[in-house]
Design an enzyme around this catalytic site. Structure first.
Site, PDB file in Angstrom:
ATOM      1  N   HIS A  33       0.844  -1.208   0.000  1.00 54.23           N
ATOM      2  CA  HIS A  33       0.000   0.000   0.000  1.00 54.23           C
ATOM      3  C   HIS A  33       0.876   1.254   0.000  1.00 54.23           C
ATOM      4  O   HIS A  33       0.585   2.234  -0.688  1.00 54.23           O
ATOM      5  CB  HIS A  33      -0.877   0.043   1.255  1.00 54.23           C
ATOM      6  CG  HIS A  33      -1.921  -1.023   1.329  1.00 54.23           C
ATOM      7  ND1 HIS A  33      -1.875  -2.045   2.243  1.00 54.23           N
ATOM      8  CD2 HIS A  33      -3.054  -1.211   0.617  1.00 54.23           C
ATOM      9  CE1 HIS A  33      -2.931  -2.811   2.093  1.00 54.23           C
ATOM     10  NE2 HIS A  33      -3.660  -2.346   1.118  1.00 54.23           N
ATOM     11  N   GLY A 144      -3.287  -1.779  -7.313  1.00 48.67           N
ATOM     12  CA  GLY A 144      -2.161  -2.707  -7.427  1.00 48.67           C
ATOM     13  C   GLY A 144      -2.490  -3.858  -8.368  1.00 48.67           C
ATOM     14  O   GLY A 144      -3.622  -4.332  -8.431  1.00 48.67           O
ATOM     15  N   ASP A 147      -4.133  -7.449  -7.315  1.00 48.47           N
ATOM     16  CA  ASP A 147      -5.557  -7.731  -7.552  1.00 48.47           C
ATOM     17  C   ASP A 147      -5.833  -7.435  -9.030  1.00 48.47           C
ATOM     18  O   ASP A 147      -6.486  -6.446  -9.371  1.00 48.47           O
ATOM     19  CB  ASP A 147      -6.423  -6.873  -6.621  1.00 48.47           C
ATOM     20  CG  ASP A 147      -6.186  -7.223  -5.161  1.00 48.47           C
ATOM     21  OD1 ASP A 147      -6.441  -8.363  -4.774  1.00 48.47           O
ATOM     22  OD2 ASP A 147      -5.695  -6.354  -4.413  1.00 48.47           O
ATOM     23  N   LEU A 181       2.805  -9.243  -1.227  1.00 49.65           N
ATOM     24  CA  LEU A 181       2.337  -8.654   0.034  1.00 49.65           C
ATOM     25  C   LEU A 181       0.813  -8.545   0.006  1.00 49.65           C
ATOM     26  O   LEU A 181       0.217  -8.187  -1.009  1.00 49.65           O
ATOM     27  CB  LEU A 181       2.955  -7.270   0.241  1.00 49.65           C
ATOM     28  CG  LEU A 181       4.479  -7.234   0.345  1.00 49.65           C
ATOM     29  CD1 LEU A 181       4.951  -5.834   0.759  1.00 49.65           C
ATOM     30  CD2 LEU A 181       5.012  -8.275   1.326  1.00 49.65           C
ATOM     31  N   SER A 182       0.204  -8.908   1.118  1.00 47.97           N
ATOM     32  CA  SER A 182      -1.254  -8.881   1.233  1.00 47.97           C
ATOM     33  C   SER A 182      -1.611  -8.726   2.700  1.00 47.97           C
ATOM     34  O   SER A 182      -0.921  -9.269   3.579  1.00 47.97           O
ATOM     35  CB  SER A 182      -1.827 -10.206   0.711  1.00 47.97           C
ATOM     36  OG  SER A 182      -3.146 -10.398   1.201  1.00 47.97           O
ATOM     37  N   ARG A 184      -3.881 -10.168   4.094  1.00 48.67           N
ATOM     38  CA  ARG A 184      -4.274 -11.484   4.609  1.00 48.67           C
ATOM     39  C   ARG A 184      -3.075 -12.372   4.950  1.00 48.67           C
ATOM     40  O   ARG A 184      -3.246 -13.415   5.590  1.00 48.67           O
ATOM     41  CB  ARG A 184      -5.218 -12.190   3.638  1.00 48.67           C
ATOM     42  CG  ARG A 184      -6.571 -11.492   3.551  1.00 48.67           C
ATOM     43  CD  ARG A 184      -7.625 -12.286   2.815  1.00 48.67           C
ATOM     44  NE  ARG A 184      -8.943 -11.713   2.998  1.00 48.67           N
ATOM     45  CZ  ARG A 184      -9.574 -10.904   2.132  1.00 48.67           C
ATOM     46  NH1 ARG A 184      -8.984 -10.574   1.012  1.00 48.67           N
ATOM     47  NH2 ARG A 184     -10.776 -10.435   2.400  1.00 48.67           N
TER      48      ARG A 184
HETATM   49  O1  PAF Z   1      -8.341  -3.702  -2.993  1.00 51.88           O
HETATM   50  C1  PAF Z   1      -8.971  -3.335  -1.984  1.00 51.88           C
HETATM   51  O2  PAF Z   1      -8.406  -3.116  -0.927  1.00 51.88           O
HETATM   52  C2  PAF Z   1     -10.480  -3.158  -2.078  1.00 51.88           C
HETATM   53  O3  PAF Z   1     -11.056  -4.094  -2.920  1.00 51.88           O
HETATM   54  C3  PAF Z   1     -10.899  -1.736  -2.463  1.00 51.88           C
HETATM   55  C4  PAF Z   1     -10.435  -1.375  -3.869  1.00 51.88           C
HETATM   56  C5  PAF Z   1     -10.331  -0.733  -1.464  1.00 51.88           C
HETATM   57  C6  PAF Z   1     -12.430  -1.620  -2.444  1.00 51.88           C
HETATM   58  O4  PAF Z   1     -12.939  -1.904  -1.185  1.00 51.88           O
END
Ligand code: PAF
Length: 280
Positions: A33, A144, A147, A181-182, A184
């Site tokens: 992030h 990113g 996803d 990186l995630s 989760r």
């Molecule tokens: O990727 C994410 O964290 C979520 O799917 C998002 C884009 C913030 C929408 O809730």
């Protein structure tokens, strides 16, 4: 750095529409992030980061309730990364009434892969992103590639609704051993964490074999799924799709082109996704 919780306060802080770069998140931030935020800051516009755990994109059996809410820690990380405004609405602010109007994304893009295994997921994502776009009114929004399908769904939504927003992709951030990186990843036990790179390895092998002309693809996929299953994973899918629209190659199709190997699999109770772009 300003932290606001309402759309009114956000609008007051950003009176001119189309004048910021925007990173939507669900919080519980990691270095991936922060790389997005730094990329956003490179445009020389004020950077807005939203933090909102969006109930609409979670199925009832998924981790909405236990998804970590770490606003204070997130804000401490965001300031040095170049964030100017954190928009952290509560549920009532974003969904004052049950959200009965929804964005229904193109099923060809949204009902396959993640959308097949998580029905309604991309409707929930598209709806909240549309709402966040309307609240923030950014000029640029960053997503990113981790996803990958989400990026394509949002890009097409932006085109189809003629939203005046540039969707910018950011490369996947990885740990030193290659794990994407995630948020989760934090659910993994230390033993699971040691095995977690096997998904990316399986995707690399799938991509290489596809690129080498080995086939057919459904056999390569079956081998990749079985390989992960014998290591204790429960895979949902491992496949190769066209980068531009996630369409499947058919038997006999030319393999020259821009492809992405995508996969999702559960390790213990944690579902991980990853993908690798490659060209032949
Ligand atoms: O990727 C994410 O964290 C979520 O799917 C998002 C884009 C913030 C929408 O809730």
């Amino acid at each position: 750095m300003l932290v606001v919780h309402t759309i009114a306060a956000l609008r007051a802080a950003l009176p001119v529409p189309g004048a910021c770069a925007f990173v939507p998140t669900m919080g519980n931030l990691h270095d991936g992030h922060l790389a997005l935020v730094r990329q956003a800051a490179s445009h020389g516009l004020p950077v807005v980061v939203s933090i909102f755990v969006n109930r609409l994109q979670f199925a009832p059996h998924e981790d909405f309730d236990r998804y970590p809410r770490t606003l204070e820690r997130d804000c401490a990380l965001l300031q040095p990364a170049g964030c100017d405004i954190v928009f952290a609405p509560d549920e009532h602010e974003l969904y004052p009434q049950p959200q009965s109007y929804k964005v229904l994304p193109d099923p060809a893009l949204a009902d396959v892969l993640e959308g097949h295994f998580r029905p309604g997921f991309f409707t929930g994502v598209s709806t909240v992103v549309m709402k966040l776009f309307n609240a923030v009114q950014p000029r640029i929004a960053l997503f990113g590639k981790k996803d990958y399908q989400q990026l394509l769904v949002i890009r097409r939504m932006t085109q189809q609704f003629a939203l005046p927003i540039v969707i910018e992709a950011a490369e996947t951030s990885r740990a030193d051993d290659g794990l994407a990186l995630s948020s989760r990843n934090g659910y993994l036990s230390s033993d699971e964490r040691a095995h977690a790179t096997e998904l990316a390895q399986a995707l690399r092998t799938l991509a290489e074999r596809f690129g080498d002309g080995v086939g057919p693809l459904d056999l390569l996929e079956r081998q990749a799924l079985d390989g992960l299953a014998t290591r204790g994973w429960q895979p949902d899918y491992l496949t190769v799709r066209r980068q531009r629209d996630l369409s499947s190659p058919r038997d006999g199709d030319e393999r020259e082109g821009a492809w992405v190997a995508l996969g999702a699999a559960r390790l213990g109770a944690t579902r991980l996704i990853d993908n690798i772009e490659f060209s032949v």
